[in-house]
Enzyme design. Structure first.
Site, mmCIF file in Angstrom:
data_model
loop_
_atom_site.group_PDB
_atom_site.id
_atom_site.type_symbol
_atom_site.label_atom_id
_atom_site.label_comp_id
_atom_site.label_asym_id
_atom_site.label_seq_id
_atom_site.Cartn_x
_atom_site.Cartn_y
_atom_site.Cartn_z
ATOM 1 N N ASN A 150 49.843 12.734 18.609
ATOM 2 C CA ASN A 150 50.622 13.111 19.862
ATOM 3 C C ASN A 150 50.164 11.966 20.944
ATOM 4 O OD1 ASN A 150 51.885 14.013 22.080
ATOM 5 N ND2 ASN A 150 50.560 15.874 22.296
ATOM 6 N N LYS A 196 50.954 12.018 23.672
ATOM 7 C CA LYS A 196 51.585 12.275 25.244
ATOM 8 C C LYS A 196 51.937 11.186 25.862
ATOM 9 C CE LYS A 196 47.373 15.190 24.501
ATOM 10 N NZ LYS A 196 46.872 16.568 24.675
ATOM 11 N N GLU A 251 51.169 21.874 26.850
ATOM 12 C CA GLU A 251 51.422 21.134 28.093
ATOM 13 C C GLU A 251 52.820 21.373 28.728
ATOM 14 O OE1 GLU A 251 50.035 17.301 27.004
ATOM 15 O OE2 GLU A 251 47.876 18.121 26.617
ATOM 16 N N GLY A 285 42.315 18.980 24.604
ATOM 17 C CA GLY A 285 42.055 17.965 25.519
ATOM 18 C C GLY A 285 40.583 18.612 26.142
HETATM 19 C C1 PEP Z 1 47.554 17.755 21.352
HETATM 20 O O1 PEP Z 1 47.985 17.141 22.386
HETATM 21 O O2 PEP Z 1 48.465 18.538 20.583
HETATM 22 C C2 PEP Z 1 46.045 17.965 21.192
HETATM 23 C C3 PEP Z 1 45.596 18.687 20.279
HETATM 24 O O3 PEP Z 1 45.378 17.179 21.956
HETATM 25 P P1 PEP Z 1 43.770 16.882 21.676
HETATM 26 O O4 PEP Z 1 43.579 16.633 20.456
HETATM 27 O O5 PEP Z 1 43.427 15.765 22.876
HETATM 28 O O6 PEP Z 1 42.801 18.223 22.110
#
Ligand code: PEP
Length: 252
Positions: free
Chosen positions: A9, A11, A98, A174
Site C-alpha cells: 500500500n 498510501k 486510515e 505505521g
Molecule cells: C498499511 O498501510 O496497511 C500498513 C500496514 O502500514 P505499515 O506497514 O507502514 O504499518
C-alpha cells in the site's frame, strides 16, 4: 491450498514518475515469485500508467479506495470501481484504518463499496482491525467480528471467492509496533471462525487473510510462519522496491 498474497500500500506517496520508477524497479526483483500474488496500490493518479507499465508481469495493481456506486452520476470527487477496472486495476483496498479514522469510513460504507467493487469485477481487500484501547479492554476479537459481520453482510459465497481480508491492528500501522506472530495467528483464527459462521467452513478455509502492521523484511518470515496468515498488507516497507521485494521473497 491458499495462494499467498503480498500487497504493498503506497498510501499518499510518490508522484507519477516515482511510482513508475518503483514499479519498474520491482518488476525484475519479484519476477520469480510464484509462491504468492504480488500487488501494489499506488495513488489514483498513477494507476493507469503503473498498470500499463506492469502489463505482462506478475504484479497486479490495486486502488486504495473506491466509490460505493458504479453508475455515472453527480458524485464530485469520487471514483467508481468500474473506472478502476477500466484503468487496469484488479483489486481495491476497502476500509483501511486510515480511511476509517480520518475520512469517515464506516462498516456500512465498507459494505456498500465492497459490493460495488465486486459488481465491477474487482476483487476487494477488506481491512479490519481494532484500536489499542479495544485490545487493552479485551475486546479485540469482538470488534473485528463486528466489522466483518457488517462489512461483509449480504455477500454470497461466490462473492467471498473474490474477497481478501486484511487484519490490521490499528496500533501496529505505521508505528513500528508489530502484533506478535501469535497475536496475528489468534486473530486470523477468529476471523476464519467468523467467516465460517457467515458462509460456512469451506469458504472460511479458503479465504485469504493478510496481516498488516509494520511488516518489514526482518519480521515477515515469523509472521508468515503462522498457519492462518496467508500474506501481508505492507505500508511503509513497500515504498522502496528493494525492501518490498525482500518481503515478497521472504522464503528465498
Ligand atoms: C498499511 O498501510 O496497511 C500498513 C500496514 O502500514 P505499515 O506497514 O507502514 O504499518
Amino acid at each position: 491450498m491458499r495462494k499467498r498474497v503480498i500487497a504493498g500500500n503506497w498510501k499518499m506517496y510518490k508522484l507519477l514518475a516515482q511510482a513508475v520508477d518503483t514499479a519498474l524497479e520491482l518488476k525484475p526483483l519479484v519476477a520469480n515469485a510464484n509462491h504468492c500474488e504480488v500487488i501494489v496500490a499506488p495513488v489514483f493518479t498513477a494507476l493507469k500508467t503503473v498498470s500499463d507499465r506492469l502489463e505482462g508481469s506478475n504484479i497486479k495493481v490495486a486502488a486504495q479506495n473506491c466509490a460505493a456506486q458504479n453508475d455515472f452520476g453527480a458524485h464530485t470527487g469520487e471514483i467508481a470501481p468500474i473506472m478502476l477496472k477500466d484503468v487496469g486495476c484488479s483489486y481495491v483496498i476497502i476500509g483501511h484504518s486510515e480511511r476509517r479514522q480520518f475520512y469517515g469510513e464506516t462498516d456500512a460504507s465498507v459494505n456498500q463499496k465492497t459490493k460495488a467493487a465486486l459488481a465491477a469485477g474487482l476483487a476487494a481487500i477488506v481491512c479490519v482491525g481494532e484500536m489499542l484501547a479495544e485490545r487493552e479492554a479485551g475486546n479485540a476479537e469482538a470488534v473485528v467480528q463486528a466489522q466483518l459481520k457488517s462489512g461483509l453482510e449480504g455477500l454470497t459465497v461466490a462473492d467471498m471467492e473474490r474477497i481478501i481480508i486484511a487484519y490490521e491492528p490499528v496500533w501496529a500501522i505505521g508505528t513500528g509496533k508489530t502484533a506478535s506472530p501469535e497475536q496475528a495467528q489468534d486473530m486470523h483464527v477468529a476471523v476464519r471462525k467468523t467467516v465460517a459462521s457467515m458462509h460456512g467452513r469451506d469458504i472460511a478455509d479458503r479465504v485469504r487473510i493478510l496481516y498488516g502492521g509494520s511488516v518489514k523484511p526482518d519480521n515477515i518470515a515469523s509472521i508468515m510462519a503462522q498457519p492462518d496468515v496467508d500474506g501481508a498488507l505492507v505500508g511503509g516497507a513497500s515504498l522502496e522496491a528493494e525492501s518490498f521485494a525482500r518481503i515478497v521473497n521472504f522464503d528465498r
